[in-house]
Design a protein around this motif. Structure first.
Motif, PDB file in Angstrom:
ATOM      1  N   PHE A  62       9.768  10.668   3.017  1.00 49.02           N
ATOM      2  CA  PHE A  62       8.708   9.537   2.985  1.00 49.02           C
ATOM      3  C   PHE A  62       8.794   9.054   4.328  1.00 49.02           C
ATOM      4  CE2 PHE A  62       9.064   8.352  -1.595  1.00 49.02           C
ATOM      5  CZ  PHE A  62       7.947   8.550  -1.925  1.00 49.02           C
ATOM      6  N   LEU A  99      -6.366   4.501   0.138  1.00 45.89           N
ATOM      7  CA  LEU A  99      -5.553   4.326   1.328  1.00 45.89           C
ATOM      8  C   LEU A  99      -4.301   5.321   1.212  1.00 45.89           C
ATOM      9  CD1 LEU A  99      -4.260   0.471   1.654  1.00 45.89           C
ATOM     10  CD2 LEU A  99      -4.920   1.906   3.502  1.00 45.89           C
ATOM     11  N   SER A 100      -4.067   5.715  -0.057  1.00 46.00           N
ATOM     12  CA  SER A 100      -2.727   6.574  -0.364  1.00 46.00           C
ATOM     13  C   SER A 100      -3.044   8.170   0.277  1.00 46.00           C
ATOM     14  CB  SER A 100      -2.425   6.802  -1.862  1.00 46.00           C
ATOM     15  OG  SER A 100      -3.593   7.164  -2.576  1.00 46.00           O
ATOM     16  N   HIS A 107      -5.883   5.692   8.365  1.00 42.05           N
ATOM     17  CA  HIS A 107      -5.056   4.998   7.209  1.00 42.05           C
ATOM     18  C   HIS A 107      -4.615   3.499   7.875  1.00 42.05           C
ATOM     19  CE1 HIS A 107      -1.008   3.629   5.664  1.00 42.05           C
ATOM     20  NE2 HIS A 107      -1.720   4.006   4.537  1.00 42.05           N
ATOM     21  N   ARG A 111      -5.324  -0.043   6.385  1.00 40.94           N
ATOM     22  CA  ARG A 111      -4.223  -0.867   5.813  1.00 40.94           C
ATOM     23  C   ARG A 111      -4.177  -2.163   6.666  1.00 40.94           C
ATOM     24  NH1 ARG A 111       0.532   0.239   2.343  1.00 40.94           N
ATOM     25  NH2 ARG A 111       1.652  -1.632   2.547  1.00 40.94           N
ATOM     26  N   ALA A 255      -4.078   1.473  -9.131  1.00 45.98           N
ATOM     27  CA  ALA A 255      -2.857   1.499  -8.391  1.00 45.98           C
ATOM     28  C   ALA A 255      -2.231   0.186  -8.950  1.00 45.98           C
ATOM     29  CB  ALA A 255      -2.821   1.529  -7.094  1.00 45.98           C
ATOM     30  N   THR A 259       0.365   1.249 -13.142  1.00 44.32           N
ATOM     31  CA  THR A 259       1.755   1.304 -12.639  1.00 44.32           C
ATOM     32  C   THR A 259       2.468   0.268 -13.281  1.00 44.32           C
ATOM     33  OG1 THR A 259       0.845   0.170 -10.816  1.00 44.32           O
ATOM     34  CG2 THR A 259       1.276   2.492 -10.477  1.00 44.32           C
ATOM     35  N   SER A 301       7.734   3.549 -12.719  1.00 38.44           N
ATOM     36  CA  SER A 301       6.298   3.978 -13.400  1.00 38.44           C
ATOM     37  C   SER A 301       5.664   5.207 -12.497  1.00 38.44           C
ATOM     38  CB  SER A 301       5.531   2.805 -13.624  1.00 38.44           C
ATOM     39  OG  SER A 301       5.460   2.025 -12.450  1.00 38.44           O
ATOM     40  N   TRP A 305       5.658  11.728  -6.760  1.00 41.20           N
ATOM     41  CA  TRP A 305       4.765  11.703  -5.771  1.00 41.20           C
ATOM     42  C   TRP A 305       4.495  12.795  -4.878  1.00 41.20           C
ATOM     43  CZ3 TRP A 305       0.923   8.908  -7.209  1.00 41.20           C
ATOM     44  CH2 TRP A 305       0.093   8.273  -6.369  1.00 41.20           C
ATOM     45  N   ARG A 307       3.196  15.337  -1.351  1.00 44.16           N
ATOM     46  CA  ARG A 307       3.281  15.584  -0.044  1.00 44.16           C
ATOM     47  C   ARG A 307       2.733  16.739   0.594  1.00 44.16           C
ATOM     48  NH1 ARG A 307       3.083  10.537  -0.026  1.00 44.16           N
ATOM     49  NH2 ARG A 307       4.439   9.181   1.425  1.00 44.16           N
ATOM     50  N   ALA A 358      11.057   3.792  -5.510  1.00 46.02           N
ATOM     51  CA  ALA A 358       9.866   3.449  -6.541  1.00 46.02           C
ATOM     52  C   ALA A 358       8.534   3.083  -6.084  1.00 46.02           C
ATOM     53  CB  ALA A 358      10.293   2.423  -7.751  1.00 46.02           C
ATOM     54  N   PHE A 359       8.738   2.431  -4.888  1.00 37.07           N
ATOM     55  CA  PHE A 359       7.389   1.946  -4.115  1.00 37.07           C
ATOM     56  C   PHE A 359       7.124   3.028  -2.943  1.00 37.07           C
ATOM     57  CE2 PHE A 359       8.553  -2.534  -5.844  1.00 37.07           C
ATOM     58  CZ  PHE A 359       7.395  -2.502  -6.667  1.00 37.07           C
ATOM     59  N   LEU A 361       7.830   4.459   0.771  1.00 37.03           N
ATOM     60  CA  LEU A 361       8.614   4.170   2.033  1.00 37.03           C
ATOM     61  C   LEU A 361       7.778   4.476   3.107  1.00 37.03           C
ATOM     62  CD1 LEU A 361      11.461   2.932   1.949  1.00 37.03           C
ATOM     63  CD2 LEU A 361      12.272   5.191   2.769  1.00 37.03           C
ATOM     64  N   HIS A 364       3.058   4.438   3.871  1.00 34.83           N
ATOM     65  CA  HIS A 364       2.187   4.490   2.791  1.00 34.83           C
ATOM     66  C   HIS A 364       3.080   3.203   1.823  1.00 34.83           C
ATOM     67  CE1 HIS A 364      -0.493   7.282   3.819  1.00 34.83           C
ATOM     68  NE2 HIS A 364       0.059   7.743   4.334  1.00 34.83           N
ATOM     69  N   CYS A 366       4.203   0.886  -0.968  1.00 35.64           N
ATOM     70  CA  CYS A 366       3.192   0.340  -1.760  1.00 35.64           C
ATOM     71  C   CYS A 366       2.523  -1.017  -1.398  1.00 35.64           C
ATOM     72  CB  CYS A 366       3.857   0.122  -3.207  1.00 35.64           C
ATOM     73  SG  CYS A 366       2.828  -0.719  -4.360  1.00 35.64           S
ATOM     74  N   GLY A 368       1.086  -3.093  -3.235  1.00 36.31           N
ATOM     75  CA  GLY A 368       0.986  -3.986  -4.166  1.00 36.31           C
ATOM     76  C   GLY A 368       2.436  -4.395  -4.640  1.00 36.31           C
TER      77      GLY A 368
END
Ligand code: HEM
Length: 417
Positions: A62, A99-100, A107, A111, A255, A259, A301, A305, A307, A358-359, A361, A364, A366, A368
């Protein structure tokens, strides 16, 4: 399909890879423990992804977006059948990523623009709305003595919150929830062609809905996030184009609820399964913010992910060439005993729970996260206060078949009235 040498991978790697069931995320934790121990990276031929399970490795990936890009996060595992692609093309579908999956410098530019609108103040200002919504939603079934906490609470609530932020009318909730699930199953599941055709029709409707939303805001900017973006655009600042704005809405409309719905549903199930943990929150609601972090750690949730390798890299002793796909098992990293003592145990007072991944790092991380934390805290505060005697009914828990979005379809509960 790329054929890669397993380099210095340990001999157990193939055995572990053979046991990997990527689309069944109901209860993979014993498998994860084995993977971390015996084959912290292995190759899944079914997905054509290298699968990484240890905290330290996932974190390092990440943190290094130049070597491990997010460009594949919204790509399906298998090529789309021609008939499915035709439905998308003919419907004018152009929704890929807000964005992701975007890369610098795009980005960075987009962002920075969204960060200006998605401020901590704007998020915090939603608390009274969220609390009122939680009170009304729980109030509607409080006298019944039984409920499905998913369909009656966690399914709609996060959608109504993000819709409020995005200025979308409440009556569109069922449609958008259905379309967003199509997006998840298309990009993170393994649907057959017939099923994909149905999802593709939904994606066309979903994308056109987001385009129409931005067009209406450009005409009449309202007091919401798309309205803010439109006002900037109409003032002559075209840093972010109209297609990019529609993509942002498209991204946030998935998103921003799927989630959080799943985080809450997991929390209900796991806290009530470990009822002494639930009781600790009932007795002392000040423990709820910490419990939210522990839930993000214990049952994230977003469960895995993606890469893509952009520069030759070594992960857990295995050399990965440029172009290799990497799947990060967040649900495993978050339980790695090297980072979290007794990682498979749920403990709402765990002191380092907030170190979970979980979010994600890095660049990117999160967008939210503050909103998800706020919603989860408020809902748990209201539920423990109003229905402290909640108990799980006997039931089997089912999960949508996909690699990345994990939450039970139902959580049936009862209480004395
Ligand atoms: C429990 C709820 C949520 C979880 C577990 C979650 C998880 C994640 C994860 C794992 C990522 C990828 C991070 C990375 O690649 O490093 C991400 C990115 C993102 N999330 Fe969330 N998310 C949640 C809620 C939300 C909400 C409520 C929104 C509302 C706007 C949101 C918007 C985004 C966006 C826009 C990105 C992409 C950010 C970027 O690429 O710059 N998420 N989230």
């Amino acid at each position: 399909m790329t054929h890669l040498s397993t380099g210095g991978a340990c001999p157990y790697s193939q055995q572990v890879a053979d046991e990997f069931r990527p689309f069944d995320i109901a209860d993979p934790f014993a498998f994860y423990a084995r993977a971390r121990e015996e084959a912290p990276i292995f190759y899944s031929a079914e997905l054509d992804y290298w699968v990484v399970s240890r905290y330290e490795d996932v974190r390092a990936i990440f943190k290094d977006p130049a070597t491990f890009s997010s460009e594949n996060t919204q790509s399906s595992y298998k090529a789309r059948p021609a008939a499915v692609q035709r439905v998308l093309d003919e419907g004018g579908f152009q929704g890929h990523s807000g964005l992701s999956a975007r890369q610098p410098p795009d980005h960075t530019r987009i962002r920075a623009f969204v960060n200006k609108a998605f401020t901590p103040r704007r998020v915090a200002s939603l608390e009274p709305f969220i609390r009122d919504l939680a009170e009304r939603t729980i109030g509607a079934f409080e006298g019944d003595g039984e409920a499905d906490l998913v369909s009656q609470l966690s399914y709609d609530l996060p959608a109504l919150v993000i819709f409020k932020l995005l200025g979308v009318p409440d009556e569109d909730v069922p449609n958008v929830k259905e379309w967003a699930l199509s997006r998840v199953l298309m990009n993170f599941g393994d649907p057959g062609e017939e099923e994909q055709l149905g999802h593709a029709r939904n994606l066309v409707k979903y994308w056109n809905y987001c385009v129409a939303l931005i067009e209406s805001r450009l005409e009449t900017p309202t007091d919401d996030l798309p309205g803010d973006m439109a006002r900037v655009y109409n003032s002559g600042d075209h840093t972010v184009g109209t297609h990019e704005m529609a993509s942002l809405v498209y991204g946030m409309l998935t998103a921003g609820h799927e989630t959080t719905t799943n985080l809450l549903s997991n929390a209900f199930r796991d806290l009530l399964t470990h009822r002494e943990q639930w009781e600790r929150l009932v007795a002392d609601p000040a423990k709820i913010p910490g419990a939210v972090e522990e839930m993000l750690r214990y049952a994230p949730s977003v469960f895995t992910w993606k890469r893509k390798v952009k520069k030759p890299a070594t992960v857990a002793g295995v050399e990965l060439p440029v172009g290799a796909n990497v799947l990060l098992l967040l649900g495993s990293a978050n339980r790695d005993p090297a980072q979290f003592e007794r990682g498979d145990e749920l403990d709402v007072e765990r002191s380092n729970a907030r170190e979970h991944l979980a979010f994600g790092l890095g660049i990117h991380y999160c967008l939210g996260a503050p909103l998800a934390r706020l919603e989860s805290r408020v809902v748990l505060e209201e539920l423990t206060r109003r229905l402290p005697g909640l108990r799980l009914k006997a039931q089997d828990f089912t999960f949508a078949p996909n690699t990345s979005f994990r939450g039970p379809d139902q959580v049936l509960v009862q209480w004395e009235v």
